[in-house]
Design a protein around this motif. Structure first.
Motif, PDB file in Angstrom:
ATOM      1  N   ILE A   6     -61.431  23.154 -21.522  1.00 19.75           N
ATOM      2  CA  ILE A   6     -60.399  24.197 -21.660  1.00 19.75           C
ATOM      3  C   ILE A   6     -60.037  24.312 -23.135  1.00 19.75           C
ATOM      4  O   ILE A   6     -59.543  23.353 -23.741  1.00 19.75           O
ATOM      5  N   GLY A   7     -60.275  25.500 -23.701  1.00 14.54           N
ATOM      6  CA  GLY A   7     -60.014  25.734 -25.115  1.00 14.54           C
ATOM      7  C   GLY A   7     -61.326  25.852 -25.864  1.00 14.54           C
ATOM      8  O   GLY A   7     -62.104  24.886 -25.918  1.00 14.54           O
ATOM      9  N   ALA A 105     -58.880  20.815 -24.599  1.00 12.61           N
ATOM     10  CA  ALA A 105     -58.978  21.075 -26.044  1.00 12.61           C
ATOM     11  C   ALA A 105     -58.160  22.326 -26.325  1.00 12.61           C
ATOM     12  O   ALA A 105     -58.643  23.302 -26.886  1.00 12.61           O
ATOM     13  N   THR A 106     -56.914  22.268 -25.886  1.00  8.28           N
ATOM     14  CA  THR A 106     -56.065  23.467 -25.882  1.00  8.28           C
ATOM     15  C   THR A 106     -55.372  23.728 -27.228  1.00  8.28           C
ATOM     16  O   THR A 106     -54.667  24.727 -27.374  1.00  8.28           O
ATOM     17  N   ALA A 108     -53.154  24.096 -30.544  1.00  9.89           N
ATOM     18  CA  ALA A 108     -51.727  24.251 -30.855  1.00  9.89           C
ATOM     19  C   ALA A 108     -51.441  25.726 -31.107  1.00  9.89           C
ATOM     20  O   ALA A 108     -52.365  26.520 -31.275  1.00  9.89           O
ATOM     21  N   LEU A 245     -50.042  22.836 -19.768  1.00 13.14           N
ATOM     22  CA  LEU A 245     -50.983  22.767 -18.658  1.00 13.14           C
ATOM     23  C   LEU A 245     -51.150  21.315 -18.193  1.00 13.14           C
ATOM     24  O   LEU A 245     -51.187  21.023 -16.989  1.00 13.14           O
TER      25      LEU A 245
HETATM   26  P1  FAD Z   1     -57.535  25.272 -31.712  1.00 17.35           P
HETATM   27  O1  FAD Z   1     -58.373  25.684 -32.861  1.00 17.35           O
HETATM   28  O2  FAD Z   1     -56.107  25.674 -31.677  1.00 17.35           O
HETATM   29  O3  FAD Z   1     -58.257  25.767 -30.387  1.00 17.35           O
HETATM   30  C1  FAD Z   1     -57.671  25.663 -29.116  1.00 17.35           C
HETATM   31  C2  FAD Z   1     -58.041  26.874 -28.316  1.00 17.35           C
HETATM   32  O4  FAD Z   1     -57.613  26.674 -26.970  1.00 17.35           O
HETATM   33  C3  FAD Z   1     -57.359  28.142 -28.790  1.00 17.35           C
HETATM   34  O5  FAD Z   1     -58.278  29.183 -28.852  1.00 17.35           O
HETATM   35  C4  FAD Z   1     -56.315  28.393 -27.710  1.00 17.35           C
HETATM   36  O6  FAD Z   1     -55.973  29.746 -27.614  1.00 17.35           O
HETATM   37  C5  FAD Z   1     -57.064  27.879 -26.494  1.00 17.35           C
HETATM   38  N1  FAD Z   1     -56.233  27.607 -25.321  1.00 17.35           N
HETATM   39  C6  FAD Z   1     -55.003  27.052 -25.279  1.00 17.35           C
HETATM   40  N2  FAD Z   1     -54.556  26.983 -24.000  1.00 17.35           N
HETATM   41  C7  FAD Z   1     -55.537  27.506 -23.227  1.00 17.35           C
HETATM   42  C8  FAD Z   1     -55.664  27.716 -21.832  1.00 17.35           C
HETATM   43  N3  FAD Z   1     -54.702  27.399 -20.966  1.00 17.35           N
HETATM   44  N4  FAD Z   1     -56.795  28.281 -21.372  1.00 17.35           N
HETATM   45  C9  FAD Z   1     -57.795  28.632 -22.219  1.00 17.35           C
HETATM   46  N5  FAD Z   1     -57.721  28.457 -23.553  1.00 17.35           N
HETATM   47  C10 FAD Z   1     -56.608  27.888 -24.056  1.00 17.35           C
HETATM   48  N6  FAD Z   1     -57.914  22.160 -40.980  1.00 17.35           N
HETATM   49  C11 FAD Z   1     -58.569  21.530 -41.984  1.00 17.35           C
HETATM   50  O7  FAD Z   1     -59.057  20.404 -41.776  1.00 17.35           O
HETATM   51  N7  FAD Z   1     -58.679  22.106 -43.229  1.00 17.35           N
HETATM   52  C12 FAD Z   1     -58.173  23.334 -43.494  1.00 17.35           C
HETATM   53  O8  FAD Z   1     -58.285  23.829 -44.612  1.00 17.35           O
HETATM   54  C13 FAD Z   1     -57.503  24.033 -42.437  1.00 17.35           C
HETATM   55  N8  FAD Z   1     -56.995  25.273 -42.637  1.00 17.35           N
HETATM   56  C14 FAD Z   1     -56.413  25.938 -41.592  1.00 17.35           C
HETATM   57  C15 FAD Z   1     -55.960  27.238 -41.805  1.00 17.35           C
HETATM   58  C16 FAD Z   1     -55.360  27.933 -40.752  1.00 17.35           C
HETATM   59  C17 FAD Z   1     -54.886  29.350 -40.998  1.00 17.35           C
HETATM   60  C18 FAD Z   1     -55.191  27.320 -39.495  1.00 17.35           C
HETATM   61  C19 FAD Z   1     -54.521  28.061 -38.370  1.00 17.35           C
HETATM   62  C20 FAD Z   1     -55.631  26.027 -39.284  1.00 17.35           C
HETATM   63  C21 FAD Z   1     -56.258  25.334 -40.332  1.00 17.35           C
HETATM   64  N9  FAD Z   1     -56.730  24.032 -40.161  1.00 17.35           N
HETATM   65  C22 FAD Z   1     -57.381  23.386 -41.181  1.00 17.35           C
HETATM   66  C23 FAD Z   1     -56.512  23.326 -38.882  1.00 17.35           C
HETATM   67  C24 FAD Z   1     -57.736  23.408 -37.995  1.00 17.35           C
HETATM   68  O9  FAD Z   1     -58.227  24.712 -37.937  1.00 17.35           O
HETATM   69  C25 FAD Z   1     -57.333  22.901 -36.597  1.00 17.35           C
HETATM   70  O10 FAD Z   1     -56.947  21.558 -36.724  1.00 17.35           O
HETATM   71  C26 FAD Z   1     -58.475  23.037 -35.611  1.00 17.35           C
HETATM   72  O11 FAD Z   1     -58.794  24.386 -35.416  1.00 17.35           O
HETATM   73  C27 FAD Z   1     -58.085  22.392 -34.288  1.00 17.35           C
HETATM   74  O12 FAD Z   1     -59.049  22.694 -33.321  1.00 17.35           O
HETATM   75  P2  FAD Z   1     -58.676  22.630 -31.772  1.00 17.35           P
HETATM   76  O13 FAD Z   1     -59.902  23.071 -31.064  1.00 17.35           O
HETATM   77  O14 FAD Z   1     -58.085  21.326 -31.456  1.00 17.35           O
HETATM   78  O15 FAD Z   1     -57.520  23.695 -31.575  1.00 17.35           O
END
Ligand code: FAD
Length: 404
Positions: A6-7, A105-106, A108, A245
């Motif tokens: 998820i995510g 993997a939802t 933030a 969730l």
């Molecule tokens: P996310 O990328 O948030 O992905 C989670 C996904 O799950 C999202 O698409 C969300 O909509 C989806 N989701 C949530 N709930 C549900 C549900 N119930 N059903 C289906 N889907 C769901 N990190 C660095 O190391 N260096 C950087 O320079 C850096 N710059 C950044 C710049 C920006 C503008 C942002 C926003 C973040 C940056 N980060 C950076 C942080 C990095 O991008 C995040 O730590 C990383 O994307 C985390 O990945 P993730 O998959 O855990 O979460």
């Protein structure tokens, strides 16, 4: 065997890819609530803001990749319920998908600013590609911008906006920028850099209201009553983990979905990784939840290895980067709680590192335009090689040779 993720952000995507590269031959379903293929977020606050927005350049892989690797990608539909007894997730359109193992993997979402005017048109947040595109188009017709929050994203936006010639004011409640993550020396360096690039830095100042003119955001009033006019406002005050969730299905949450050192929740069929996961780090009290690409990718790879038969607990040196003007900041380790900060190089030259110690133990290293120090620091921290503050300060002491 069927694995549902998820995510479809960085962590979920990497888990799917790593499962296949570890030889997993079962079913993989990657469910995301955003439209389109998984994409990278870091460029959204950097190059994406001052180039022509091009979604394809953000994609982690083209759509064909998912077909080729038998990864079923379901976009634009959130999972609304997890039935742990039936080992099944339910999507918003009532589709049900069964799992043998479920990966949460939802990620933030943006922390919202609770002040009057926060919902006005012209108030921007920055988490998704859509939000970046809306901000880019707003900046194209603006001459001034207020950025609320001097964290990494707020300051990267400020730098991008200055590059486009906008008049920029940054308003920050704390007394220094990036205070939660960086030493005060490093905060001072970036505060000066922004001021020298023409940003008005308003520190130790909260925002009372976002003001309106003609039904749109027109600046802010600070807690001290100062009115700052601007054509648009960007709010960058951090994120909150998407834990609802998990909580709804009875899994423990504590500023993140609680997992053990194997990234497992108390339900052995469910794991959590990336920005949404709170996990233990040896030698550190409590749980840690990190928001970085490194954390998302390394946790996904560790979990994929476990699910394909290599029992390994998660242990990685955290690292992160940020780009502001000509300064590339790289951090290794977690420096909160350090009591000794040793500068290696010259802050004035814009090429230096800060080695952060607690007593004689190196906690982490912050580097500006010193990728060699950063790479050495990651190895020193991974191997727990002893390094004294005197050695760290001595630029004749070759870090690379010491770890060879
Ligand atoms: P996310 O990328 O948030 O992905 C989670 C996904 O799950 C999202 O698409 C969300 O909509 C989806 N989701 C949530 N709930 C549900 C549900 N119930 N059903 C289906 N889907 C769901 N990190 C660095 O190391 N260096 C950087 O320079 C850096 N710059 C950044 C710049 C920006 C503008 C942002 C926003 C973040 C940056 N980060 C950076 C942080 C990095 O991008 C995040 O730590 C990383 O994307 C985390 O990945 P993730 O998959 O855990 O979460």
């Amino acid at each position: 065997m069927s694995i549902v993720i998820i995510g479809s952000g960085q962590a979920g995507f990497e888990a799917a890819v790593s499962l296949r590269s570890h030889g997993f031959s079962g079913t993989i379903t990657l469910v995301g609530d955003e439209p389109g293929v998984p994409y990278q977020r870091p460029p959204l606050s950097k190059a994406y803001l001052h180039s022509d927005p091009d979604r394809e350049s953000l994609a982690l892989r083209p759509a064909q990749y998912f077909d080729d690797h038998r990864i079923t990608l379901t976009c634009g539909k959130p999972v609304v319920r997890i039935d742990r007894d039936a080992q099944r997730v339910e999507l918003i359109d009532a589709t049900a998908i069964e799992y043998d193992h479920l990966i949460l993997a939802t990620g933030a979402r943006n922390r919202l600013l609770p002040v009057p005017g926060a919902n006005l048109p012209g108030v921007h947040y920055l988490r998704t590609a859509g939000e970046a595109e809306s901000l880019t188009s707003s900046m194209a017709s603006c001459s001034s911008l207020v950025v609320i929050g001097a964290g990494f994203i707020g300051l990267e936006v400020a730098a991008a906006a200055r590059k486009k010639g906008l008049d920029v004011t940054v308003v920050e409640a704390m007394d220094r920028p990036m205070a939660r993550a960086l030493s005060s020396v490093m905060s001072g360096y970036f505060s000066t850099a922004h001021t020298e690039h023409g940003v008005h830095m308003r520190l130790s100042t909260g925002v009372k209201t976002i003001n309106a003119a003609d039904g749109r955001a027109a600046g802010v009033t600070t807690n001290s009553g100062d009115v700052i006019h601007a054509d648009a406002v960007v709010v960058g005050i951090g994120v909150v983990p998407n834990i609802e969730l998990a909580a709804l299905t009875g899994l423990p949450v504590d500023n993140g979905i609680v997992v053990d050192e194997y990234l497992r929740t108390p339900d052995e069929n469910i794991s959590a990784i990336g920005d949404c996961a709170a996990y233990p780090i040896p030698g550190k009290a409590g749980l840690v939840r990190l928001e970085s690409v490194q954390n998302a990718v390394d946790q996904a790879r560790c979990l994929a290895a476990q699910l394909t038969g290599t029992s390994t607990h998660y242990r990685s040196v955290p690292w992160f980067w940020s780009e502001q003007y000509e300064s590339k900041l790289q951090m290794a380790g977690l420096t909160a709680g350090a009591d000794t900060h040793v500068v290696r190089g010259s802050v004035d030259s814009g090429v230096f590192s800060i080695f952060c110690f607690l007593g004689t133990r190196l906690l982490g290293v912050e580097s500006v335009n010193k990728p060699r120090d950063h790479m050495a620091a990651r190895k020193i921290l991974a191997t727990e090689m002893p390094l004294t503050p005197e050695q760290a300060a001595d630029t004749d002491f070759d870090l690379k040779l010491a770890i060879a």
